[in-house]
Design a protein around this motif. Sequence first.
Motif, PDB file in Angstrom:
ATOM      1  N   LEU A 139       0.828  -1.207   0.000  1.00 54.99           N
ATOM      2  CA  LEU A 139       0.000   0.000   0.000  1.00 54.99           C
ATOM      3  C   LEU A 139       0.860   1.255   0.000  1.00 54.99           C
ATOM      4  O   LEU A 139       0.599   2.205  -0.755  1.00 54.99           O
ATOM      5  CB  LEU A 139      -0.935  -0.003   1.212  1.00 54.99           C
ATOM      6  N   THR A 140       1.879   1.290   0.845  1.00 56.76           N
ATOM      7  CA  THR A 140       2.727   2.481   0.897  1.00 56.76           C
ATOM      8  C   THR A 140       3.620   2.573  -0.333  1.00 56.76           C
ATOM      9  O   THR A 140       3.911   3.674  -0.803  1.00 56.76           O
ATOM     10  CB  THR A 140       3.589   2.487   2.174  1.00 56.76           C
ATOM     11  N   VAL A 141       4.044   1.434  -0.891  1.00 59.71           N
ATOM     12  CA  VAL A 141       4.826   1.454  -2.127  1.00 59.71           C
ATOM     13  C   VAL A 141       3.982   2.031  -3.259  1.00 59.71           C
ATOM     14  O   VAL A 141       4.450   2.868  -4.041  1.00 59.71           O
ATOM     15  CB  VAL A 141       5.319   0.035  -2.481  1.00 59.71           C
ATOM     16  N   ALA A 142       2.721   1.595  -3.348  1.00 61.87           N
ATOM     17  CA  ALA A 142       1.823   2.115  -4.380  1.00 61.87           C
ATOM     18  C   ALA A 142       1.584   3.616  -4.186  1.00 61.87           C
ATOM     19  O   ALA A 142       1.616   4.389  -5.153  1.00 61.87           O
ATOM     20  CB  ALA A 142       0.501   1.356  -4.342  1.00 61.87           C
ATOM     21  N   ALA A 143       1.347   4.025  -2.944  1.00 59.67           N
ATOM     22  CA  ALA A 143       1.127   5.446  -2.668  1.00 59.67           C
ATOM     23  C   ALA A 143       2.357   6.270  -3.024  1.00 59.67           C
ATOM     24  O   ALA A 143       2.248   7.374  -3.570  1.00 59.67           O
ATOM     25  CB  ALA A 143       0.766   5.630  -1.198  1.00 59.67           C
ATOM     26  N   GLY A 200       2.283  -4.818  -7.148  1.00 60.51           N
ATOM     27  CA  GLY A 200       2.229  -5.320  -5.784  1.00 60.51           C
ATOM     28  C   GLY A 200       1.761  -6.757  -5.676  1.00 60.51           C
ATOM     29  O   GLY A 200       1.819  -7.354  -4.595  1.00 60.51           O
ATOM     30  N   SER A 201       1.290  -7.316  -6.796  1.00 57.21           N
ATOM     31  CA  SER A 201       0.860  -8.714  -6.801  1.00 57.21           C
ATOM     32  C   SER A 201       1.860  -9.624  -7.497  1.00 57.21           C
ATOM     33  O   SER A 201       1.664 -10.838  -7.540  1.00 57.21           O
ATOM     34  CB  SER A 201      -0.496  -8.839  -7.506  1.00 57.21           C
ATOM     35  N   GLY A 202       2.919  -9.016  -8.060  1.00 58.95           N
ATOM     36  CA  GLY A 202       3.884  -9.780  -8.833  1.00 58.95           C
ATOM     37  C   GLY A 202       5.186 -10.007  -8.090  1.00 58.95           C
ATOM     38  O   GLY A 202       5.280  -9.794  -6.874  1.00 58.95           O
ATOM     39  N   PRO A 203       6.229 -10.401  -8.822  1.00 58.57           N
ATOM     40  CA  PRO A 203       7.491 -10.782  -8.179  1.00 58.57           C
ATOM     41  C   PRO A 203       8.372  -9.617  -7.761  1.00 58.57           C
ATOM     42  O   PRO A 203       9.257  -9.777  -6.926  1.00 58.57           O
ATOM     43  CB  PRO A 203       8.190 -11.612  -9.266  1.00 58.57           C
ATOM     44  N   HIS A 204       8.137  -8.418  -8.338  1.00 57.57           N
ATOM     45  CA  HIS A 204       9.024  -7.291  -8.064  1.00 57.57           C
ATOM     46  C   HIS A 204       8.411  -6.366  -7.015  1.00 57.57           C
ATOM     47  O   HIS A 204       8.003  -5.243  -7.306  1.00 57.57           O
ATOM     48  CB  HIS A 204       9.300  -6.504  -9.342  1.00 57.57           C
ATOM     49  N   SER A 205       8.353  -6.831  -5.796  1.00 57.30           N
ATOM     50  CA  SER A 205       7.692  -6.041  -4.758  1.00 57.30           C
ATOM     51  C   SER A 205       8.657  -5.184  -3.954  1.00 57.30           C
ATOM     52  O   SER A 205       8.226  -4.396  -3.111  1.00 57.30           O
ATOM     53  CB  SER A 205       6.928  -6.966  -3.809  1.00 57.30           C
ATOM     54  N   GLY A 206       9.955  -5.335  -4.143  1.00 58.62           N
ATOM     55  CA  GLY A 206      10.882  -4.411  -3.495  1.00 58.62           C
ATOM     56  C   GLY A 206      11.993  -5.030  -2.679  1.00 58.62           C
ATOM     57  O   GLY A 206      13.067  -4.465  -2.584  1.00 58.62           O
ATOM     58  N   ASP A 207      11.754  -6.167  -2.056  1.00 64.75           N
ATOM     59  CA  ASP A 207      12.790  -6.778  -1.228  1.00 64.75           C
ATOM     60  C   ASP A 207      13.108  -8.169  -1.754  1.00 64.75           C
ATOM     61  O   ASP A 207      12.206  -8.951  -2.052  1.00 64.75           O
ATOM     62  CB  ASP A 207      12.335  -6.868   0.227  1.00 64.75           C
ATOM     63  N   ALA A 208      14.389  -8.453  -1.878  1.00 62.88           N
ATOM     64  CA  ALA A 208      14.798  -9.725  -2.484  1.00 62.88           C
ATOM     65  C   ALA A 208      14.497 -10.926  -1.592  1.00 62.88           C
ATOM     66  O   ALA A 208      14.254 -12.024  -2.076  1.00 62.88           O
ATOM     67  CB  ALA A 208      16.294  -9.668  -2.811  1.00 62.88           C
ATOM     68  N   LYS A 209      14.516 -10.731  -0.268  1.00 61.19           N
ATOM     69  CA  LYS A 209      14.390 -11.866   0.639  1.00 61.19           C
ATOM     70  C   LYS A 209      12.959 -12.083   1.123  1.00 61.19           C
ATOM     71  O   LYS A 209      12.500 -13.217   1.227  1.00 61.19           O
ATOM     72  CB  LYS A 209      15.313 -11.663   1.849  1.00 61.19           C
ATOM     73  N   GLU A 210      12.273 -11.013   1.456  1.00 59.40           N
ATOM     74  CA  GLU A 210      10.928 -11.137   2.009  1.00 59.40           C
ATOM     75  C   GLU A 210       9.968 -10.247   1.234  1.00 59.40           C
ATOM     76  O   GLU A 210       9.591  -9.165   1.705  1.00 59.40           O
ATOM     77  CB  GLU A 210      10.922 -10.754   3.501  1.00 59.40           C
ATOM     78  N   PRO A 211       9.560 -10.653   0.022  1.00 62.42           N
ATOM     79  CA  PRO A 211       8.663  -9.830  -0.777  1.00 62.42           C
ATOM     80  C   PRO A 211       7.299  -9.663  -0.120  1.00 62.42           C
ATOM     81  O   PRO A 211       6.737 -10.618   0.419  1.00 62.42           O
ATOM     82  CB  PRO A 211       8.546 -10.595  -2.101  1.00 62.42           C
ATOM     83  N   ALA A 212       6.803  -8.424  -0.117  1.00 58.41           N
ATOM     84  CA  ALA A 212       5.472  -8.133   0.429  1.00 58.41           C
ATOM     85  C   ALA A 212       4.523  -7.907  -0.739  1.00 58.41           C
ATOM     86  O   ALA A 212       4.800  -7.100  -1.622  1.00 58.41           O
ATOM     87  CB  ALA A 212       5.535  -6.888   1.320  1.00 58.41           C
ATOM     88  N   ARG A 213       3.399  -8.603  -0.735  1.00 56.73           N
ATOM     89  CA  ARG A 213       2.492  -8.516  -1.869  1.00 56.73           C
ATOM     90  C   ARG A 213       1.060  -8.319  -1.393  1.00 56.73           C
ATOM     91  O   ARG A 213       0.717  -8.594  -0.252  1.00 56.73           O
ATOM     92  CB  ARG A 213       2.587  -9.792  -2.720  1.00 56.73           C
ATOM     93  N   PHE A 214       0.212  -7.831  -2.345  1.00 58.56           N
ATOM     94  CA  PHE A 214      -1.208  -7.634  -2.042  1.00 58.56           C
ATOM     95  C   PHE A 214      -1.915  -8.967  -1.816  1.00 58.56           C
ATOM     96  O   PHE A 214      -2.838  -9.059  -1.017  1.00 58.56           O
ATOM     97  CB  PHE A 214      -1.900  -6.894  -3.195  1.00 58.56           C
ATOM     98  N   GLY A 215      -1.545  -9.980  -2.576  1.00 60.56           N
ATOM     99  CA  GLY A 215      -2.205 -11.273  -2.469  1.00 60.56           C
ATOM    100  C   GLY A 215      -3.210 -11.531  -3.564  1.00 60.56           C
ATOM    101  O   GLY A 215      -3.875 -12.574  -3.566  1.00 60.56           O
ATOM    102  N   PHE A 216      -3.357 -10.597  -4.531  1.00 59.37           N
ATOM    103  CA  PHE A 216      -4.264 -10.825  -5.652  1.00 59.37           C
ATOM    104  C   PHE A 216      -3.604 -11.744  -6.676  1.00 59.37           C
ATOM    105  O   PHE A 216      -2.376 -11.856  -6.742  1.00 59.37           O
ATOM    106  CB  PHE A 216      -4.637  -9.500  -6.324  1.00 59.37           C
ATOM    107  N   ASP A 217      -4.426 -12.377  -7.495  1.00 60.77           N
ATOM    108  CA  ASP A 217      -3.904 -13.207  -8.573  1.00 60.77           C
ATOM    109  C   ASP A 217      -3.280 -12.301  -9.635  1.00 60.77           C
ATOM    110  O   ASP A 217      -3.979 -11.455 -10.221  1.00 60.77           O
ATOM    111  CB  ASP A 217      -5.029 -14.037  -9.192  1.00 60.77           C
TER     112      ASP A 217
END
Length: 311
Positions: A139-143, A200-217
Amino acid sequence: MTAAPVSTPGPTTMAAAPGTTWLPRLLLANLVVEVLIVVTGGLVRLTGSGLGCPTWPQCVPGSFTPVPHQAEGYHRYIEYGNRTLTSVVSIAALLAVVAVWRWADRRRDLLVPAFVVLGGVAVQAVLGGITVLTGLSPLTVAAHFLVSMVLVASAAFLYFRAQEPAGPRQLLVHPLAERLGWAACAVGAVVLALGTVVTGSGPHSGDAKEPARFGFDPRTVSWLHADAVMLFVGLVLAAWVAARLTGTGAAPARAWAAVAAVTVAQGVVGYTQYFTGLPWPVVVLHMLLATLLVVALTRAVVRQRATTGDA
């Protein structure tokens, strides 16, 4: 005989006023660095360096700069480089305000977007810190990205509007054509917002070790994003045709043609990244084109009107 009078330089032979030289340069620099920091921010995310500096405002506890043997490795330099660029953006935004204040007669139509950019840079710095402290919440990355788009649009409006004198502005196209342009901008904003959901739903969410995602398909939201793009393309083409048919002069149609060109390029890159598994160089290009699309849309909206007597 009388001596010939000594001629003095007229207004056309005098050196250009500082404002005519420095104002457009500073406003263009302000726009360029706003675009650049979006691209570098994308590199941070796409290289998994979002937590290269795991704290904020310091990079690591006790130091504002990366330290040797830091666990984040090379990621710390990528993230720190993006943080450093924030200082450049801040200086450019401040200089833009000073330039408008000094050389543009403190025009309200220029001061407002100039202060929006300056204030927005401060907001972005805080929002970037919150993004780090929340572990790259999608959410904050998108904002963070969407606020950047607002700042790019403000900087672009400032640059293009400053090319015209102050005063009342008349419509150069049919009112329906202008409404089509604004509708394209509104749908464009939806496209950008959906793009952040796809990211935010794909592989490039920002962190290489612990990716944070929205959870949508990812496939479903990508299709939804593509559907919105199709609507956007239709509105852009409609605005371009309407500007060609009803425009007073060629400026509005040329501006919407530029929007259409960037849109086509963006579509090609978008489908390329989808069918090639989202390689990060292609995603970076997609982000750059998204930013340039905002610039082109802003220019098109500005070019739909002109100062009375300047059309």
